[in-house]
Design a protein around this motif. Structure first.
Motif, PDB file in Angstrom:
ATOM      1  N   MET A   1       9.008 -30.906  16.400  1.00 20.84           N
ATOM      2  CA  MET A   1       9.108 -32.027  15.469  1.00 20.84           C
ATOM      3  C   MET A   1       9.785 -33.207  16.147  1.00 20.84           C
ATOM      4  SD  MET A   1       7.804 -31.640  12.445  1.00 20.84           S
ATOM      5  CE  MET A   1       7.382 -30.499  11.123  1.00 20.84           C
ATOM      6  N   GLN A   2       9.007 -34.250  16.423  1.00 14.68           N
ATOM      7  CA  GLN A   2       9.551 -35.449  17.035  1.00 14.68           C
ATOM      8  C   GLN A   2       9.564 -36.588  16.010  1.00 14.68           C
ATOM      9  OE1 GLN A   2       8.263 -38.678  18.016  1.00 14.68           O
ATOM     10  NE2 GLN A   2      10.287 -39.090  18.910  1.00 14.68           N
ATOM     11  N   GLY A   3      10.668 -37.305  15.911  1.00 12.25           N
ATOM     12  CA  GLY A   3      10.724 -38.445  15.005  1.00 12.25           C
ATOM     13  C   GLY A   3      11.412 -38.181  13.693  1.00 12.25           C
ATOM     14  N   GLY A   4      11.972 -36.981  13.520  1.00 12.03           N
ATOM     15  CA  GLY A   4      12.683 -36.676  12.274  1.00 12.03           C
ATOM     16  C   GLY A   4      11.739 -36.428  11.119  1.00 12.03           C
ATOM     17  N   GLY A   5      12.300 -36.414   9.900  1.00 15.64           N
ATOM     18  CA  GLY A   5      11.474 -36.183   8.718  1.00 15.64           C
ATOM     19  C   GLY A   5      12.186 -35.347   7.681  1.00 15.64           C
ATOM     20  N   ASN A   6      11.633 -35.366   6.464  1.00 20.24           N
ATOM     21  CA  ASN A   6      12.262 -34.628   5.364  1.00 20.24           C
ATOM     22  C   ASN A   6      11.613 -33.260   5.150  1.00 20.24           C
ATOM     23  OD1 ASN A   6       9.840 -35.346   4.225  1.00 20.24           O
ATOM     24  ND2 ASN A   6      10.701 -36.588   2.563  1.00 20.24           N
ATOM     25  N   TYR A   7      11.102 -32.671   6.209  1.00 20.22           N
ATOM     26  CA  TYR A   7      10.457 -31.365   6.136  1.00 20.22           C
ATOM     27  C   TYR A   7      11.495 -30.257   5.934  1.00 20.22           C
ATOM     28  CZ  TYR A   7      11.898 -31.517  11.048  1.00 20.22           C
ATOM     29  OH  TYR A   7      12.632 -31.652  12.201  1.00 20.22           O
ATOM     30  N   ASP A   8      11.028 -29.168   5.348  1.00 21.99           N
ATOM     31  CA  ASP A   8      11.809 -27.944   5.178  1.00 21.99           C
ATOM     32  C   ASP A   8      11.249 -26.942   6.177  1.00 21.99           C
ATOM     33  OD1 ASP A   8      12.703 -25.398   4.439  1.00 21.99           O
ATOM     34  OD2 ASP A   8      12.684 -25.858   2.287  1.00 21.99           O
ATOM     35  N   LYS A   9      11.955 -26.696   7.272  1.00 19.74           N
ATOM     36  CA  LYS A   9      11.376 -25.887   8.340  1.00 19.74           C
ATOM     37  C   LYS A   9      11.155 -24.433   7.924  1.00 19.74           C
ATOM     38  CE  LYS A   9      15.736 -25.086  10.867  1.00 19.74           C
ATOM     39  NZ  LYS A   9      16.442 -25.323  12.160  1.00 19.74           N
ATOM     40  N   GLU A  10      11.997 -23.901   7.022  1.00 18.23           N
ATOM     41  CA  GLU A  10      11.784 -22.528   6.577  1.00 18.23           C
ATOM     42  C   GLU A  10      10.510 -22.419   5.738  1.00 18.23           C
ATOM     43  OE1 GLU A  10      13.431 -19.982   7.712  1.00 18.23           O
ATOM     44  OE2 GLU A  10      14.627 -21.405   8.893  1.00 18.23           O
ATOM     45  N   ARG A  11      10.282 -23.420   4.912  1.00 19.81           N
ATOM     46  CA  ARG A  11       9.042 -23.449   4.134  1.00 19.81           C
ATOM     47  C   ARG A  11       7.821 -23.603   5.044  1.00 19.81           C
ATOM     48  NH1 ARG A  11       7.249 -28.147  -0.236  1.00 19.81           N
ATOM     49  NH2 ARG A  11       5.471 -27.022  -1.147  1.00 19.81           N
ATOM     50  N   LEU A  12       7.947 -24.478   6.051  1.00 18.56           N
ATOM     51  CA  LEU A  12       6.840 -24.684   6.977  1.00 18.56           C
ATOM     52  C   LEU A  12       6.525 -23.405   7.751  1.00 18.56           C
ATOM     53  CD1 LEU A  12       7.402 -28.260   8.442  1.00 18.56           C
ATOM     54  CD2 LEU A  12       5.446 -27.473   7.098  1.00 18.56           C
TER      55      LEU A  12
END
Length: 583
Positions: A197-208
């Protein structure tokens, strides 16, 4: 331990990549070739990148190329736009140095700044002509505090900054991300996945992790195997991001960094990931015969991009539907959007699906103001054709087979057994094997012809129909779009057959007034007007004011939704259940 020699010719090739001026978007590359025995050496730069069918002239970004041997300068004569020739009789080792400017943000081109470097290998690495089979080693010297490398290329002796490629087809199919990206991992069906993941973001890595693993599982189920040992997702998160490019053991995705927490944004991301991951079978291994071995100097023509990309576009949404991560209603809504996109395109009456594939090199990636009138997307129509074939096969086999069986059969037959690509006729024969009938008429209508799609028949097989929500509208339309986000109304496109088309309003005209009333908002140009009204459109064209009389015509825009038919039959329900993976 990985070795880096080439047993066939004993040639060894190494690259040293550094970034002394990353802030100015440059990479410095030193290429060293040892074990040479020929009198002449040609150095080449690819002109295109696999998966993106446009000659992009990557050599234009090369600066300061020089060559030397034994500490002495060698002449490197440019003999073609992407080829340099060196006379090396009696010379076994050559060192080539050059710089590459990289400042084009996309999934298919390199980009370097002080925060990170994304190396799309075909526009970075020169290769020796007639030596595509040669192995190479890439040594990376990171800029300042960069401490991570994400790529599908293997490490050498466990060194994250030293990577190995067994040949140039692999190298050119393996992008490299260097910087301080966040990396997380998951395993699925014995394959190790790295997500960069480059550039940040509001993702939830466990969900992904969980949801990407579900996507992987559904795609593996189609083909029966995952041919990789590991796979890398390189994701560039930006304010407004999109697009993806497939690779043999990785993919690069563009995403909007703040869209992960919206339902639509998250669904779109999963669909994009499903699309590019599906390509590791469809196109990277199961492929049209023209797409490999690649000619990196010229266009590689095929009429089958509607299979390579269109079928993948179909599967991207149906795969996520199969994970149960979104509802059948959501999927049908996405399907309706694709149908609307095709049916609102005048190009659907002009360009066949086979032509769209073949002409990708000159049309698809170079759209202009008239493209909507003269072309279609092999993604969109190819996806719809895949839908028709899937429904037909499910129906005719009474739920025993689907398009999945065609894809699995073709993968095993051509990639694994024959170890080559398929021809047009061979893929058609594969479809016919599971459709249980000749598809000459289908191809004549929908692949090589311009017959409108019979949605009533095909959707009816699953007990659905299309409803045009604008069917009763009698709104007038000029048939133009204007350039968004600017204070003036500048015409961007003119639709074929529209009022503007017939009466001579042009792209780049500025709409000044309608019947003397100042034109302030594109959406309110025709307030109070009716179909058949004769109006005066005041425009500025190349600085000259003029009045154009226009007779308003009815808007031809459609807006379909997919509705259930009343009282579906048992057979329709069988098709529906298998198609939509209903529990």
């Amino acid at each position: 331990m990985v070795t880096t020699g080439n047993a066939a010719d004993n040639t060894q090739i190494t690259y040293n990549v550094s970034f002394p001026e990353a802030q100015a978007h440059y990479a410095d590359i030193e290429m060293k070739i040892t074990g040479l025995k020929q009198d002449e050496l040609e150095l080449k730069m690819p002109v295109w990148t696999p998966g993106s069918y446009l000659v992009r002239e990557f050599a234009r970004n090369i600066e300061g190329l020089s060559a030397s041997a034994n500490g002495k300068s060698l002449s490197a004569k440019k003999i073609r736009k992407n080829i340099w020739q060196l006379h090396i009789a009696g010379i076994g080792t050559v060192v080539i140095k050059y710089r590459v400017y990289a400042f084009e943000i996309s999934v298919r081109t390199s980009f370097i700044d002080a925060s990170h470097a994304f190396l799309s290998s075909p526009d970075m690495f020169l290769y020796p002509g007639n030596m595509l089979h040669s192995a190479s080693t890439i040594h990376i010297k990171p800029y300042k505090a960069w401490d991570k490398v994400s790529t599908s290329l293997e490490k050498v002796n466990g060194d994250v900054f030293t990577r190995y490629s067994p040949n140039y087809d692999i190298l050119f199919d393996s992008p490299i991300e260097i910087g301080n990206q966040e990396i997380f991992n998951f395993d699925a069906y014995g394959v190790h996945y790295e997500v960069c993941m480059q550039g940040g973001g509001n993702y939830d890595k466990e969900r992904l992790k969980k949801d990407l693993a579900k996507v992987v599982a559904e795609e593996v189920a189609i083909y029966g195997e995952n041919p990789n040992k590991h796979y890398t997702f390189i994701i560039h998160n930006a304010l407004k991001g999109g697009g993806g490019l497939e690779h043999l053991s990785s993919t690069t995705l563009g995403a909007s960094r703040d869209a992960y927490t919206t339902e639509r944004g998250y669904q779109n991301f999963l669909s994009l990931a499903a699309h590019e991951h599906f390509h590791l079978w469809n196109v990277k291994r199961l492929r049209p015969i023209a797409l490999g071995p690649f000619d990196y100097d010229n266009e590689n023509y095929t009429t089958n991009l509607w299979i390579a990309e269109g079928f993948t576009a179909y599967y991207q949404d149906i795969i996520v539907r199969r994970t149960q991560l979104y509802s059948p209603e959501n999927y049908l809504g996405m399907l309706a959007e694709d149908i609307n996109l095709l049916e609102n395109s005048e190009g659907a009456k002009v360009q066949t699906l086979a032509e769209s594939s073949y002409d990708a090199w000159i049309k698809a990636y170079r759209p202009n103001e008239n493209s909507g009138n003269s072309t279609i997307s092999y993604y969109t129509k190819g996806s719809i054709v895949a839908l028709l074939l899937d429904l037909e096969i499910i129906n005719d086999s009474k739920g025993q087979y689907s398009l999945d069986d065609v894809m699995r059969y073709m993968y095993n037959e051509y990639y694994k057994t024959k170890q080559r690509g398929y021809t047009d006729a061979e893929f058609k024969a594969g479809l016919e094997k599971f459709a249980g009938k000749n598809l000459d008429d289908f191809y004549a209508k929908y692949i090589n012809g311009l017959t409108p799609v019979d949605y009533a028949y095909y959707l009816g097989l699953a007990g659905y129909k299309l409803t045009n929500e604008l069917a009763d509208n009698n709104d007038p339309a000029l048939g133009i779009t204007t350039i968004p986000n600017i204070p003036r109304l500048i015409v961007a496109t003119v639709t074929r057959g529209s009022a503007a088309w017939k009466d001579g309003i042009n792209v780049n005209d500025e709409i000044i007034a309608i019947d003397g009333e100042p034109a302030l908002e594109a959406g309110k140009l025709l307030s109070g007007k009716k179909v058949g009204d004769k109006i005066k459109v005041t425009i500025a064209r190349d600085g000259i004011l003029m009045d154009i009389p226009v007779t308003l015509l009815k808007s031809t825009k459609v807006k379909y939704k997919v509705d259930e038919l009343p009282n579906p039959t048992a057979q329709q329900l069988v098709v529906r259940k298998k198609w939509l993976t209903l529990k």
